[in-house]
Design an enzyme around this catalytic site. Structure first.
Site, PDB file in Angstrom:
ATOM      1  N   SER A  78      41.023   1.499 -68.236  1.00  0.00           N
ATOM      2  CA  SER A  78      41.300   0.786 -67.042  1.00  0.00           C
ATOM      3  C   SER A  78      42.708   1.148 -66.710  1.00  0.00           C
ATOM      4  O   SER A  78      42.944   1.386 -65.501  1.00  0.00           O
ATOM      5  CB  SER A  78      41.196  -0.676 -67.407  1.00  0.00           C
ATOM      6  N   ASP A 132      37.154   0.911 -61.557  1.00  0.00           N
ATOM      7  CA  ASP A 132      37.964   0.030 -62.308  1.00  0.00           C
ATOM      8  C   ASP A 132      37.934  -1.413 -61.613  1.00  0.00           C
ATOM      9  O   ASP A 132      37.990  -2.355 -62.269  1.00  0.00           O
ATOM     10  CB  ASP A 132      39.354   0.558 -62.546  1.00  0.00           C
ATOM     11  N   LYS A 189      43.971   3.918 -63.369  1.00  0.00           N
ATOM     12  CA  LYS A 189      44.698   3.830 -62.209  1.00  0.00           C
ATOM     13  C   LYS A 189      45.743   4.669 -62.087  1.00  0.00           C
ATOM     14  O   LYS A 189      46.404   5.054 -60.901  1.00  0.00           O
ATOM     15  CB  LYS A 189      45.069   2.262 -62.332  1.00  0.00           C
ATOM     16  N   HIS A 199      53.386   0.065 -66.332  1.00  0.00           N
ATOM     17  CA  HIS A 199      52.107  -0.785 -66.272  1.00  0.00           C
ATOM     18  C   HIS A 199      52.103  -1.631 -67.396  1.00  0.00           C
ATOM     19  O   HIS A 199      52.537  -0.984 -68.498  1.00  0.00           O
ATOM     20  CB  HIS A 199      50.704   0.117 -66.283  1.00  0.00           C
ATOM     21  N   ARG A 248      34.864  -7.720 -66.347  1.00  0.00           N
ATOM     22  CA  ARG A 248      35.330  -7.864 -67.796  1.00  0.00           C
ATOM     23  C   ARG A 248      35.997  -9.263 -67.837  1.00  0.00           C
ATOM     24  O   ARG A 248      36.049 -10.032 -68.849  1.00  0.00           O
ATOM     25  CB  ARG A 248      36.476  -6.948 -67.945  1.00  0.00           C
TER      26      ARG A 248
HETATM   27  N1  URA Z   1      45.881  -3.881 -67.283  1.00  0.00           N
HETATM   28  C1  URA Z   1      44.684  -3.245 -66.647  1.00  0.00           C
HETATM   29  O1  URA Z   1      45.174  -2.721 -65.726  1.00  0.00           O
HETATM   30  N2  URA Z   1      43.584  -3.407 -67.129  1.00  0.00           N
HETATM   31  C2  URA Z   1      43.118  -3.976 -68.484  1.00  0.00           C
HETATM   32  O2  URA Z   1      42.048  -3.617 -68.914  1.00  0.00           O
HETATM   33  C3  URA Z   1      44.180  -4.478 -69.063  1.00  0.00           C
HETATM   34  C4  URA Z   1      45.597  -4.796 -68.343  1.00  0.00           C
END
Ligand code: URA
Length: 433
Positions: free
Chosen positions: A183, A161, A187, A82, A168
């Site tokens: 966040s 999220d 995930k 990620h 956000r």
């Molecule tokens: N990627 C995400 O999944 N969440 C964030 O808050 C920032 C980048």
């Protein structure tokens, strides 16, 4: 406690208890908190911050807000990757297929564009027919046919999220270490991988502008991973200029395909190889230098590209896009940004370049905005390159001439030409596990 009392508690800078956070997350998930109340709480969290315990509680509550993948039926160590968000950051579309081509299953949840940064899910949706919203039961069936799946959060996977992310994005509450960490890690935990490799972006086009904040975000996420028994590695990489040359949903799909075809060298390839090497290492398959050679082999023999092709087909997309870019969305209006003077590309305000991209119609200004998948920017120059006066620096693609002009005016100011070339900078800045 009432919704308003909870917001006031955080606004006053007090720590929320585990029960308070559970109440907030369940209110977000079941819709009993209104968008304006959630936004107020996000702003209070943004300004007052969350301590490590609150951040961990928020992460786990968000991870548990919906279904979670149980990947134990898929043999082998499953790894995920990620990015904290960047501009022209197409690493997932390169690293994930390369790792899958090494027989390591990659089943990941990705995000949409956030603020001035792009999102892998938006990029994939530029491919005609591509489905990213797939429920866990079907995803596990598809995973048996393709070792690689890249999915969006559905309403059932980390729904909290999904809601918070969208709010956000439009309330100025993105660049907060605890909110980003919760966040991302929620995930990753819900997606069920054994190993998680994080690309923490740092620089003018990242939510973390300096190395110290990037390290702090990396340490927060590695700490959460440790707490839940997942192997987590964080690489900090530079975002002082867009990582690739294409900024845009379909445009970035094309650039990723070009890298997998072996046609592109440079920073995007380098970061993709580093991230994919860490993923192989996490899977226990290879050490650093071995991994790099294996991955370069997967580009050379076309199996990385084949893994991407298989994933597109399994997720309902048209795999012919790999050979015919004309099948991807196109735009009617074009504009060029040229250098005002001769010199060197001295600096780039990468966040402003991301905002110029949004003006093309390729990104969202409000969470309901539709996006133009063909729109975007093609850069011709990188930091430190020499330019002549009048030479093109970038091409802009948009649906209308007005959108192209609005993007051009931001872009022109975002790329600074100076008399001296800046010192060459490293793209990989640090690593933490
Ligand atoms: N990627 C995400 O999944 N969440 C964030 O808050 C920032 C980048």
């Amino acid at each position: 406690m009432s919704v308003v009392d909870l917001i006031i508690k955080k606004r006053q800078g007090l720590a929320l208890s585990q029960a308070d956070i559970a109440e907030f997350v369940s209110g977000v998930t079941d819709g009993s908190w209104k968008d304006y109340q959630i936004s107020a709480m996000l702003m209070a969290m943004f300004i007052r911050g969350l301590n490590n315990r609150e951040t961990a509680d928020l992460t786990l509550a968000m991870a548990g807000s919906g279904d979670q993948f149980d990947l134990s039926g898929i043999p082998g160590v499953k790894v995920d990757k990620h990015s904290t968000g960047g501009v022209a950051d197409t690493v997932t579309l390169i690293a994930a297929p390369l790792v899958a081509a090494c027989d390591v299953p990659v089943i990941k949840l990705s995000g949409r564009g956030l603020g001035f940064t792009g999102g892998t899910v938006d990029k994939l949706e530029s491919i005609p027919g591509m489905r990213v919203q797939i429920e866990p039961a079907e995803a596990l069936e598809l995973a048996a046919r393709s070792r690689l799946l890249i999915l969006a959060q559905s309403d059932r996977l980390t729904p909290a999220d999904k809601k918070l992310y969208a709010l956000r994005d439009v309330t100025g509450t993105v660049d907060s270490i605890p909110l980003i960490a919760a966040s991302i890690m929620s995930k990753k935990i819900a997606a069920g991988a054994d190993g998680i490799v994080l690309d923490v972006k740092c620089g003018s086009g990242a939510f973390m502008r300096d190395l110290e904040s990037a390290r702090s975000l990396a340490a927060t996420m590695v700490g959460i991973g440790k707490m839940v028994g997942r192997k987590v590695v964080a690489v900090i990489s530079s975002m002082d200029q867009p990582l690739g040359m294409n900024i845009g949903n379909a445009l970035e799909v094309i650039e990723a395909i070009e890298v997998l075809k072996g046609h592109v060298q440079g920073d995007l390839l380098e970061v993709s190889l580093v991230m994919a090497s860490e993923m192989l290492r996490c899977a226990g398959l290879a050490t650093g230098s071995e991994a790099r050679q294996i991955l370069l082999g997967k580009i050379a023999d076309g199996t990385g590209l084949a893994a991407l092709r298989r994933m597109i087909a399994v997720q309902g997309g048209d795999p012919q896009v790999i050979y015919d870019y004309g099948l991807l969305p196109q735009t009617a209006a074009h504009a060029e940004v040229t250098a005002d003077a001769a010199g060197f590309v001295a600096s780039m305000d990468t966040a402003a370049i991301g905002r110029a991209f949004i003006e093309t119609g390729g990104g969202r200004k409000t969470k309901e905005d539709p996006i133009d998948y063909g729109a975007g920017i093609i850069l011709y120059k990188r930091l430190g390159e020499a330019v002549e006066a009048g030479q093109p620096l970038a091409e802009i693609r948009a649906a209308t001439a007005d959108q192209a002009a609005a993007a051009a005016s931001i872009l022109r100011r975002a790329i600074r030409i100076g008399p001296i070339a800046p010192e060459p900078a490293q793209v990989i800045l640090d690593r933490m596990d």
